[in-house]
Design a protein around this motif. Structure first.
Motif, PDB file in Angstrom:
ATOM      1  N   GLU A   1       0.826  -1.210   0.000  1.00 32.99           N
ATOM      2  CA  GLU A   1       0.000   0.000   0.000  1.00 32.99           C
ATOM      3  C   GLU A   1       0.862   1.263   0.000  1.00 32.99           C
ATOM      4  OE1 GLU A   1      -3.839   1.463  -0.385  1.00 32.99           O
ATOM      5  OE2 GLU A   1      -3.088  -0.608  -0.417  1.00 32.99           O
ATOM      6  N   ILE A   2       1.915   1.274   0.800  1.00 32.65           N
ATOM      7  CA  ILE A   2       2.809   2.444   0.808  1.00 32.65           C
ATOM      8  C   ILE A   2       3.469   2.605  -0.560  1.00 32.65           C
ATOM      9  CG2 ILE A   2       4.917   3.422   1.808  1.00 32.65           C
ATOM     10  CD1 ILE A   2       4.150   1.860   4.413  1.00 32.65           C
ATOM     11  N   SER A   3       3.878   1.501  -1.154  1.00 35.10           N
ATOM     12  CA  SER A   3       4.536   1.554  -2.464  1.00 35.10           C
ATOM     13  C   SER A   3       3.603   2.096  -3.536  1.00 35.10           C
ATOM     14  CB  SER A   3       5.038   0.162  -2.859  1.00 35.10           C
ATOM     15  OG  SER A   3       6.020  -0.289  -1.959  1.00 35.10           O
ATOM     16  N   LYS A   4       2.318   1.782  -3.426  1.00 38.85           N
ATOM     17  CA  LYS A   4       1.347   2.301  -4.397  1.00 38.85           C
ATOM     18  C   LYS A   4       1.117   3.796  -4.203  1.00 38.85           C
ATOM     19  CE  LYS A   4      -1.964  -0.714  -3.644  1.00 38.85           C
ATOM     20  NZ  LYS A   4      -3.293  -1.397  -3.735  1.00 38.85           N
ATOM     21  N   ARG A   5       0.990   4.223  -2.951  1.00 41.29           N
ATOM     22  CA  ARG A   5       0.657   5.623  -2.667  1.00 41.29           C
ATOM     23  C   ARG A   5       1.881   6.533  -2.739  1.00 41.29           C
ATOM     24  NH1 ARG A   5      -4.138   5.720   1.899  1.00 41.29           N
ATOM     25  NH2 ARG A   5      -4.967   3.636   1.529  1.00 41.29           N
ATOM     26  N   TYR A   6       3.052   5.982  -2.371  1.00 42.78           N
ATOM     27  CA  TYR A   6       4.283   6.772  -2.333  1.00 42.78           C
ATOM     28  C   TYR A   6       5.409   5.954  -2.971  1.00 42.78           C
ATOM     29  CZ  TYR A   6       1.511   9.358   1.095  1.00 42.78           C
ATOM     30  OH  TYR A   6       0.518  10.065   1.725  1.00 42.78           O
ATOM     31  N   PRO A   7       5.378   5.802  -4.280  1.00 45.17           N
ATOM     32  CA  PRO A   7       6.309   4.869  -4.935  1.00 45.17           C
ATOM     33  C   PRO A   7       7.784   5.230  -4.821  1.00 45.17           C
ATOM     34  CG  PRO A   7       5.096   6.184  -6.552  1.00 45.17           C
ATOM     35  CD  PRO A   7       4.453   6.431  -5.221  1.00 45.17           C
ATOM     36  N   ASP A   8       8.092   6.496  -4.500  1.00 45.01           N
ATOM     37  CA  ASP A   8       9.504   6.887  -4.393  1.00 45.01           C
ATOM     38  C   ASP A   8       9.989   6.970  -2.951  1.00 45.01           C
ATOM     39  OD1 ASP A   8       7.884   9.049  -3.833  1.00 45.01           O
ATOM     40  OD2 ASP A   8       9.231  10.534  -4.764  1.00 45.01           O
ATOM     41  N   HIS A   9       9.187   6.490  -1.981  1.00 43.71           N
ATOM     42  CA  HIS A   9       9.576   6.538  -0.569  1.00 43.71           C
ATOM     43  C   HIS A   9      10.242   5.226  -0.160  1.00 43.71           C
ATOM     44  CE1 HIS A   9       6.581   9.895   0.839  1.00 43.71           C
ATOM     45  NE2 HIS A   9       7.269  10.229  -0.243  1.00 43.71           N
ATOM     46  N   THR A  10      11.247   5.310   0.698  1.00 47.13           N
ATOM     47  CA  THR A  10      11.874   4.123   1.286  1.00 47.13           C
ATOM     48  C   THR A  10      10.979   3.558   2.385  1.00 47.13           C
ATOM     49  OG1 THR A  10      14.170   4.666   0.766  1.00 47.13           O
ATOM     50  CG2 THR A  10      13.806   3.397   2.767  1.00 47.13           C
ATOM     51  N   ILE A  11      10.990   2.236   2.532  1.00 44.22           N
ATOM     52  CA  ILE A  11      10.223   1.555   3.578  1.00 44.22           C
ATOM     53  C   ILE A  11      11.183   0.683   4.381  1.00 44.22           C
ATOM     54  CG2 ILE A  11       8.300   0.004   4.103  1.00 44.22           C
ATOM     55  CD1 ILE A  11       7.234   0.665   1.247  1.00 44.22           C
ATOM     56  N   ILE A  12      11.085   0.774   5.707  1.00 47.61           N
ATOM     57  CA  ILE A  12      11.872  -0.080   6.602  1.00 47.61           C
ATOM     58  C   ILE A  12      10.886  -0.872   7.447  1.00 47.61           C
ATOM     59  CG2 ILE A  12      13.577  -0.138   8.457  1.00 47.61           C
ATOM     60  CD1 ILE A  12      14.551   2.618   7.424  1.00 47.61           C
ATOM     61  N   GLY A  13      10.862  -2.185   7.243  1.00 47.22           N
ATOM     62  CA  GLY A  13       9.904  -3.035   7.944  1.00 47.22           C
ATOM     63  C   GLY A  13      10.585  -4.040   8.839  1.00 47.22           C
ATOM     64  N   GLU A  14       9.889  -4.451   9.890  1.00 43.34           N
ATOM     65  CA  GLU A  14      10.474  -5.428  10.816  1.00 43.34           C
ATOM     66  C   GLU A  14      10.721  -6.759  10.138  1.00 43.34           C
ATOM     67  OE1 GLU A  14       9.800  -7.566  15.152  1.00 43.34           O
ATOM     68  OE2 GLU A  14       8.196  -6.326  14.326  1.00 43.34           O
ATOM     69  N   GLU A  15       9.789  -7.207   9.299  1.00 48.39           N
ATOM     70  CA  GLU A  15       9.873  -8.559   8.754  1.00 48.39           C
ATOM     71  C   GLU A  15      10.600  -8.627   7.413  1.00 48.39           C
ATOM     72  OE1 GLU A  15       9.116 -10.644  10.893  1.00 48.39           O
ATOM     73  OE2 GLU A  15       7.990  -9.315  12.209  1.00 48.39           O
ATOM     74  N   THR A  16      10.487  -7.583   6.596  1.00 48.02           N
ATOM     75  CA  THR A  16      11.035  -7.662   5.242  1.00 48.02           C
ATOM     76  C   THR A  16      12.240  -6.761   5.034  1.00 48.02           C
ATOM     77  OG1 THR A  16       9.432  -6.008   4.459  1.00 48.02           O
ATOM     78  CG2 THR A  16       8.823  -8.335   4.239  1.00 48.02           C
ATOM     79  N   GLY A  17      12.664  -6.025   6.084  1.00 48.22           N
ATOM     80  CA  GLY A  17      13.866  -5.217   5.974  1.00 48.22           C
ATOM     81  C   GLY A  17      13.656  -3.922   5.209  1.00 48.22           C
ATOM     82  N   LYS A  18      14.685  -3.483   4.496  1.00 49.11           N
ATOM     83  CA  LYS A  18      14.652  -2.181   3.828  1.00 49.11           C
ATOM     84  C   LYS A  18      14.281  -2.318   2.355  1.00 49.11           C
ATOM     85  CE  LYS A  18      17.973   0.143   6.861  1.00 49.11           C
ATOM     86  NZ  LYS A  18      19.198   0.988   6.924  1.00 49.11           N
ATOM     87  N   HIS A  19      13.358  -1.468   1.945  1.00 48.03           N
ATOM     88  CA  HIS A  19      12.979  -1.322   0.535  1.00 48.03           C
ATOM     89  C   HIS A  19      13.428   0.088   0.160  1.00 48.03           C
ATOM     90  CE1 HIS A  19      10.218  -4.844   1.029  1.00 48.03           C
ATOM     91  NE2 HIS A  19      10.236  -4.391   2.268  1.00 48.03           N
ATOM     92  N   ILE A  20      14.627   0.207  -0.368  1.00 47.83           N
ATOM     93  CA  ILE A  20      15.296   1.502  -0.491  1.00 47.83           C
ATOM     94  C   ILE A  20      15.027   2.142  -1.848  1.00 47.83           C
ATOM     95  CG2 ILE A  20      17.546   2.650  -0.537  1.00 47.83           C
ATOM     96  CD1 ILE A  20      18.545   0.537   1.423  1.00 47.83           C
ATOM     97  N   HIS A  21      14.727   3.441  -1.797  1.00 47.85           N
ATOM     98  CA  HIS A  21      14.665   4.268  -2.995  1.00 47.85           C
ATOM     99  C   HIS A  21      15.721   5.353  -2.836  1.00 47.85           C
ATOM    100  CE1 HIS A  21      11.071   2.654  -5.017  1.00 47.85           C
ATOM    101  NE2 HIS A  21      10.681   2.358  -3.793  1.00 47.85           N
ATOM    102  N   GLU A  22      16.769   5.261  -3.618  1.00 47.31           N
ATOM    103  CA  GLU A  22      17.886   6.197  -3.503  1.00 47.31           C
ATOM    104  C   GLU A  22      17.426   7.619  -3.810  1.00 47.31           C
ATOM    105  OE1 GLU A  22      20.706   5.481  -2.329  1.00 47.31           O
ATOM    106  OE2 GLU A  22      20.788   3.289  -2.452  1.00 47.31           O
ATOM    107  N   GLY A  23      17.945   8.557  -3.034  1.00 43.42           N
ATOM    108  CA  GLY A  23      17.675   9.962  -3.298  1.00 43.42           C
ATOM    109  C   GLY A  23      16.442  10.519  -2.638  1.00 43.42           C
ATOM    110  N   THR A  24      15.639   9.681  -1.983  1.00 42.24           N
ATOM    111  CA  THR A  24      14.436  10.180  -1.333  1.00 42.24           C
ATOM    112  C   THR A  24      14.758  10.695   0.069  1.00 42.24           C
ATOM    113  OG1 THR A  24      12.166   9.664  -0.666  1.00 42.24           O
ATOM    114  CG2 THR A  24      13.808   7.935  -0.365  1.00 42.24           C
ATOM    115  N   ASP A  25      13.985  11.687   0.524  1.00 44.89           N
ATOM    116  CA  ASP A  25      14.113  12.190   1.893  1.00 44.89           C
ATOM    117  C   ASP A  25      13.120  11.520   2.836  1.00 44.89           C
ATOM    118  OD1 ASP A  25      16.142  14.066   1.366  1.00 44.89           O
ATOM    119  OD2 ASP A  25      14.688  15.513   0.593  1.00 44.89           O
ATOM    120  N   TRP A  26      12.258  10.651   2.295  1.00 40.40           N
ATOM    121  CA  TRP A  26      11.156  10.077   3.069  1.00 40.40           C
ATOM    122  C   TRP A  26      11.397   8.604   3.369  1.00 40.40           C
ATOM    123  CZ3 TRP A  26       7.415  13.208   4.930  1.00 40.40           C
ATOM    124  CH2 TRP A  26       7.233  14.458   4.312  1.00 40.40           C
TER     125      TRP A  26
END
Length: 269
Positions: free
Chosen positions: A59-84
């Motif tokens: 859901e975060i990836s759909k709404r904010y496709p250029d934002h990095t996500i750090i999750g407990e179970e799946t780790g980091k989903h990094i988007h280089e250059g983002t401030d979010w």
């Protein structure tokens, strides 16, 4: 950062948290709940942790496709250059959840240029939703599970200054059997000095309890960023502070008003 941008992100996080709460409640106290261990026999993960994180990442990836996500179970989903960065704990309080105990929640924090600026924590069984944005105060709402949310109540941390009048909370690290720096001596030192001690099993909910002053002060060691990112915003916006201790034991923090944090800081090692 304009507050209307943060409010928009907060509202989206709230809608995601509500959905995660539904997922959690669908399997709560189910005899078919599947689980496994992670780092130790005390550190468990359930199928619901994974299902909730999969939903949030999608859901975060759909709404904010250029934002990095750090999750407990799946780790980091990094988007280089983002401030979010979204810092998520899909099910904080997994041990309690797996036992059928009611204190568990989803925690969604958002950082901008490394600073926590949005926090949303939802405890679905208790039907309590905590939220805050930097500069906008912290609120708690109830009634979401009934579809009739009540107006948000503005939060403020406890104004107590005497430990003998306080209800305090803490927790213990998963490696407590292997590492003697396990908070047991701290708890033994503090318990005789306070009115009561609670171990609720969810850092995010503990921090929100401090924000609404049902807990006067909270400390814990060996936390992770997803445990406390949302709670940091909520506590600060409720007038509290977060002080670090034990830099050798992950994120180790004391949370409350200035006076109580200072008093607990004298006692923990």
């Amino acid at each position: 950062m304009k507050i209307d941008i943060l409010e928009s992100i907060k509202n989206n996080a709230i809608s995601m948290a509500e959905k995660v709460g539904e997922i959690q409640m669908d399997s709560f106290r189910s005899p078919k709940l599947r689980m496994d261990t992670k780092t130790t026999q005390f550190d468990i993960v359930t199928e619901v942790d994974k299902k909730c994180e999969d939903y949030l990442v999608s859901e975060i990836s759909k709404r904010y496709p250029d934002h990095t996500i750090i999750g407990e179970e799946t780790g980091k989903h990094i988007h280089e250059g983002t401030d979010w960065e979204w810092v998520i704990d899909p099910l904080d309080g997994t041990n309690s959840y797996s036992q059928g105990l009611p204190i568990f929640c989803v925690s969604i924090g958002v950082r901008y240029k490394g600073e926590p600026v949005v926090g949303v924590v939802y405890a679905p069984y208790l039907d309590e939703l905590f939220s805050a944005v930097k500069g906008g105060g912290a609120q708690m709402q109830q009634g979401l599970c009934m579809g009739e949310p009540m107006p948000g109540e503005r939060l403020h941390v406890s104004r107590k200054t005497n430990l003998a009048e306080c209800i305090v909370a803490s927790g213990f690290p998963y490696d407590k059997a292997q590492n003697p720096a396990n908070n047991v001596e701290n708890a033994a030192r503090i318990i005789p000095l306070v009115r009561g001690f609670r171990r609720m099993g969810s850092c995010a909910y503990d921090m929100c309890s401090v924000a609404m002053s049902t807990i006067d002060v909270y400390w814990e060691m060996c936390l992770k960023e997803y445990d406390c990112c949302a709670g940091i915003v909520i506590v600060r916006e409720a007038g509290g502070i977060i002080k670090e201790f034990r830099p050798d034991r992950g994120i180790s923090i004391i949370v409350g008003n200035d006076t109580l944090v200072e008093e607990i800081g004298k006692l923990v090692k």
